[in-house]
Motif scaffolding. Structure first.
Motif, PDB file in Angstrom:
ATOM      1  N   ARG A 303     -28.005 -13.644 -21.094  1.00  0.00           N
ATOM      2  CA  ARG A 303     -28.567 -12.208 -20.928  1.00  0.00           C
ATOM      3  C   ARG A 303     -27.933 -11.501 -20.097  1.00  0.00           C
ATOM      4  N   ILE A 304     -27.358 -12.007 -19.060  1.00  0.00           N
ATOM      5  CA  ILE A 304     -26.643 -11.007 -18.065  1.00  0.00           C
ATOM      6  C   ILE A 304     -25.249 -10.333 -18.669  1.00  0.00           C
ATOM      7  N   TRP A 305     -24.713 -11.230 -19.411  1.00  0.00           N
ATOM      8  CA  TRP A 305     -23.470 -10.490 -20.117  1.00  0.00           C
ATOM      9  C   TRP A 305     -24.080  -9.551 -21.384  1.00  0.00           C
ATOM     10  N   HIS A 306     -25.211 -10.113 -22.076  1.00  0.00           N
ATOM     11  CA  HIS A 306     -25.878  -9.044 -22.874  1.00  0.00           C
ATOM     12  C   HIS A 306     -25.945  -7.776 -22.522  1.00  0.00           C
ATOM     13  N   GLU A 307     -26.534  -7.867 -21.306  1.00  0.00           N
ATOM     14  CA  GLU A 307     -26.935  -6.664 -20.412  1.00  0.00           C
ATOM     15  C   GLU A 307     -25.720  -6.013 -19.860  1.00  0.00           C
ATOM     16  N   ALA A 308     -24.440  -6.474 -19.559  1.00  0.00           N
ATOM     17  CA  ALA A 308     -23.458  -5.727 -19.375  1.00  0.00           C
ATOM     18  C   ALA A 308     -22.739  -5.139 -20.222  1.00  0.00           C
ATOM     19  N   HIS A 309     -22.800  -5.923 -21.484  1.00  0.00           N
ATOM     20  CA  HIS A 309     -22.288  -4.761 -22.633  1.00  0.00           C
ATOM     21  C   HIS A 309     -23.188  -3.631 -22.848  1.00  0.00           C
ATOM     22  N   ARG A 310     -24.253  -3.808 -23.065  1.00  0.00           N
ATOM     23  CA  ARG A 310     -25.369  -2.692 -23.249  1.00  0.00           C
ATOM     24  C   ARG A 310     -25.191  -1.664 -21.917  1.00  0.00           C
ATOM     25  N   TRP A 311     -24.857  -1.977 -20.870  1.00  0.00           N
ATOM     26  CA  TRP A 311     -24.607  -1.053 -19.580  1.00  0.00           C
ATOM     27  C   TRP A 311     -23.394  -0.091 -20.039  1.00  0.00           C
ATOM     28  N   PHE A 312     -22.279  -0.858 -20.323  1.00  0.00           N
ATOM     29  CA  PHE A 312     -21.090  -0.244 -20.794  1.00  0.00           C
ATOM     30  C   PHE A 312     -21.266   0.810 -21.860  1.00  0.00           C
ATOM     31  N   ASP A 313     -21.805   0.170 -22.911  1.00  0.00           N
ATOM     32  CA  ASP A 313     -22.089   1.010 -24.278  1.00  0.00           C
ATOM     33  C   ASP A 313     -23.066   2.110 -23.878  1.00  0.00           C
ATOM     34  N   ARG A 314     -23.762   2.112 -23.064  1.00  0.00           N
ATOM     35  CA  ARG A 314     -24.632   3.379 -22.764  1.00  0.00           C
ATOM     36  C   ARG A 314     -24.014   4.262 -21.799  1.00  0.00           C
ATOM     37  N   HIS A 315     -23.452   3.778 -20.909  1.00  0.00           N
ATOM     38  CA  HIS A 315     -22.544   4.875 -19.860  1.00  0.00           C
ATOM     39  C   HIS A 315     -21.260   5.317 -20.512  1.00  0.00           C
ATOM     40  N   LEU A 316     -20.391   4.588 -21.081  1.00  0.00           N
ATOM     41  CA  LEU A 316     -18.893   4.729 -21.330  1.00  0.00           C
ATOM     42  C   LEU A 316     -18.840   5.254 -22.740  1.00  0.00           C
ATOM     43  N   ARG A 317     -19.536   4.742 -23.924  1.00  0.00           N
ATOM     44  CA  ARG A 317     -19.455   5.353 -25.317  1.00  0.00           C
ATOM     45  C   ARG A 317     -19.809   7.087 -25.399  1.00  0.00           C
ATOM     46  N   GLU A 318     -19.227   7.607 -26.111  1.00  0.00           N
ATOM     47  CA  GLU A 318     -19.353   8.877 -26.764  1.00  0.00           C
ATOM     48  C   GLU A 318     -19.354   8.895 -28.168  1.00  0.00           C
ATOM     49  N   VAL A 319     -20.657   9.114 -28.673  1.00  0.00           N
ATOM     50  CA  VAL A 319     -20.573   9.333 -30.267  1.00  0.00           C
ATOM     51  C   VAL A 319     -21.160  10.513 -30.412  1.00  0.00           C
ATOM     52  N   ASN A 320     -20.216  11.492 -30.596  1.00  0.00           N
ATOM     53  CA  ASN A 320     -20.480  12.819 -31.023  1.00  0.00           C
ATOM     54  C   ASN A 320     -21.697  13.603 -30.744  1.00  0.00           C
ATOM     55  N   GLY A 321     -22.014  13.041 -29.329  1.00  0.00           N
ATOM     56  CA  GLY A 321     -23.153  14.040 -28.986  1.00  0.00           C
ATOM     57  C   GLY A 321     -24.514  13.227 -29.215  1.00  0.00           C
ATOM     58  N   ASP A 322     -24.662  12.142 -29.988  1.00  0.00           N
ATOM     59  CA  ASP A 322     -25.547  11.244 -30.444  1.00  0.00           C
ATOM     60  C   ASP A 322     -25.937  10.567 -29.470  1.00  0.00           C
TER      61      ASP A 322
END
Length: 552
Positions: A303-322
């Motif tokens: 779960r910790i690594w799962h949360e790490a991936h989601r943290w970066f997905d949330r704060h690093l990804r840019e999906v055309n303003g979506d």
């Protein structure tokens, strides 16, 4: 040679690296073989990478460059305090690469195949992290070809990640696992040296090359010399002392910490967490240093690594303003909450919006003297003063922090917490206070606090307070503890002290008792008591001694 990762299968990681390099997955389990094959299809893997960082020093590193059309976000992963270097991140780096990230994992200076000497997250380590990021950007096509940037580290790499993020404005988010906020507090908790943790760090670095300044700092802690100088050295290496720089840019930071962490106790990480004003999250788990995230390093669900991936997905990804797609968070699961705690011992997860919401309301248990014919004092809801309890110093008791750093935590992860036989605690060498059987389940959430009036026979005295959960048979499990050292006092003169025990998330069953034990010796800490003496604990009318626990 001591390892901070005793359950890490180094041979298996080497096989994965070789398969990534050659494409030959015949020696891998089917699931891992499929993962490697997919990684090779979606990303270019390069190991044996040498990152020049100046003064002729190069860092050993590996690259995973996603092959799809970019720009791609970047992740830099400084290695833990371990001879395996960057390879401990191999499985997770593959997963980041397959999901669209460019990744560089590197071995920190002084370890493994990297050059230089170990500086313990000093200025050279910060500069190394910046140089590693520069190298990743250049390999990914330059500044115009890359997206947002994250740093992720476990243990040693987690502190370096926070420090780099404080100094380099290009870093957009951090994941810090089994980390520290204030290294000085980790080495000198309540004025008490953590000698076992320093010895463990030295043992784990047996094949590393320590700088003369690093060796001196560790030697000084063990010898109880140059304390102020060491605290200044530690402050320079503490993210807490650079938190203003992180707050200026509101850098999002995800922390993961174990309740019974023995290398970097939880309170100093909690202090760092509470000082941050940007997006933040703190995951509490059963176990000790790096244990809760270990299964993820070997590729098992975690779960910790799962949360790490989601943290970066949330704060690093840019999906055309979506924003919804960029976040990739499930609000119904409590993923927006700042605090997620794995409670001892039912393993239930509690999610709370803030630390304040996660913390229970304080309830006081006043210490009392033993009743007639009894050896133990009580823990009552009202003060009873005019008593005193005296015990001898210099003798260890079965009340200890753990049997072994790291290993006791792995037993906890397996559902086998250390059992303490409270009847074997010598009351001549310890003060003991016990509550009545609790009428209902008590949910401890937060930092228990202890106020004591003590009168040691020596000017310099160390004692350790332990809080136990005791069943009807007198068998206990440790809830939390804290050491405390009084220096330069007047012998046998009462002094009142306030002690923050380490943060906890613990459920005590109805019918169990709380037990407070105070003794003078624990192998985890220093022993400045010198010749055997005594410690007297009392409770003045104007300032009663009490234990305060946060109850949810």
């Amino acid at each position: 040679m001591v390892s901070l990762y005793p359950e890490l299968d180094e041979g298996a990681l080497v096989q994965v690296v070789q398969a990534l390099r050659t494409g030959d997955t015949s020696k891998l389990a089917p699931a891992r073989a499929a993962e490697v094959a997919e990684t090779r299809e979606t990303a270019t893997f390069l190991d044996g990478v040498k990152v020049p960082v100046g003064e002729g020093v190069e860092l050993d590193a590996a690259l995973w460059l996603h092959n799809g059309e970019g720009p791609h976000p970047l992740i830099v992963m400084p290695s833990p305090w371990a001879k395996q270097g960057w390879t401990v991140y191999t499985v997770q780096a593959m997963r980041f690469a397959r999901s669209g990230y460019h990744v560089l994992a590197y071995t920190t200076r002084g370890f493994g195949e990297s050059g230089g000497e170990v500086e313990v997250a000093g200025e050279k380590d910060i500069a190394d992290g910046i140089k590693a990021l520069d190298h990743l950007i250049s390999q990914a096509g330059g500044p115009d070809s890359v997206g947002k940037i994250g740093f992720l580290g476990d243990s040693y790499g987690s502190g370096i990640s926070q420090l780099v993020a404080a100094e380099d404005p290009r870093v957009h988010a951090v994941v810090a696992l089994s980390t520290w906020g204030d290294l000085g507090e980790a080495f000198y908790e309540n004025g008490t040296r953590h000698v076992a943790s320093v010895r463990t760090l030295l043992g784990a670095a047996a094949t590393a090359r320590l700088s003369a300044r690093t060796q001196k700092a560790f030697d000084d802690v063990l010898a109880n010399e140059n304390v102020e100088e060491t605290l200044e050295w530690a402050a320079e290496r503490s993210p807490y002392h650079r938190v203003d720089k992180l707050n200026e840019r509101r850098v999002p930071v995800l922390f993961a910490q174990a309740w019974h962490e023995t290398l970097f106790p939880g309170n100093q990480t909690l202090k760092m967490f509470n000082a941050l004003s940007g997006p933040k999250r703190l995951l509490w788990s059963i176990g000790d240093h790096s244990g809760p995230e270990m299964t993820g390093m070997v590729g098992l669900p975690n779960r910790i690594w799962h949360e790490a991936h989601r943290w970066f997905d949330r704060h690093l990804r840019e999906v055309n303003g979506d924003e919804a797609a960029a976040a990739a968070f499930d609000s119904e699961s409590g993923a927006e909450d700042q605090i997620v705690s794995e409670i001892m011992w039912g393993r239930a997860l509690e999610s709370r919006a803030t630390w304040h919401a996660a913390t229970g309301n304080p309830e006081r248990f006043y210490l009392t003297g033993p009743s007639e014919g009894a050896k133990d004092g009580g823990l009552l809801d009202k003060p009873t003063n005019g008593w005193h309890t005296t015990f001898a110093t210099g003798t260890d008791t079965p009340a200890t922090v753990a049997d072994r750093i790291i290993f006791t935590g792995y037993a906890e992860l397996a559902g086998l917490p250390k059992a303490y036989l409270t009847g074997k605690i010598d009351r001549a060498a310890a003060g003991v206070w016990t509550s009545a059987p609790l009428p209902s389940r008590h949910q401890l959430r937060g930092v228990p606090r202890l106020r004591l009036t003590v009168a040691p026979s020596a000017p310099d005295t160390t004692f350790v307070a332990y809080l136990f959960d005791v069943n009807a048979l007198g068998v206990a499990r440790i809830i939390t503890h804290a050491p405390y050292t009084l220096l330069g006092g007047t012998p046998k003169t009462p002094a009142t002290v306030d002690i923050a025990l380490q943060v906890t998330g613990y459920d005590v069953k109805a019918g169990h008792r709380l037990m407070l034990v105070v003794d003078s010796v624990d192998p985890f800490y220093d022993e400045p008591n010198g010749a055997p003496g005594t410690i007297t604990i009392t409770s003045p009318d104007e300032d009663p001694s009490y234990l305060e626990i946060p109850l949810s």
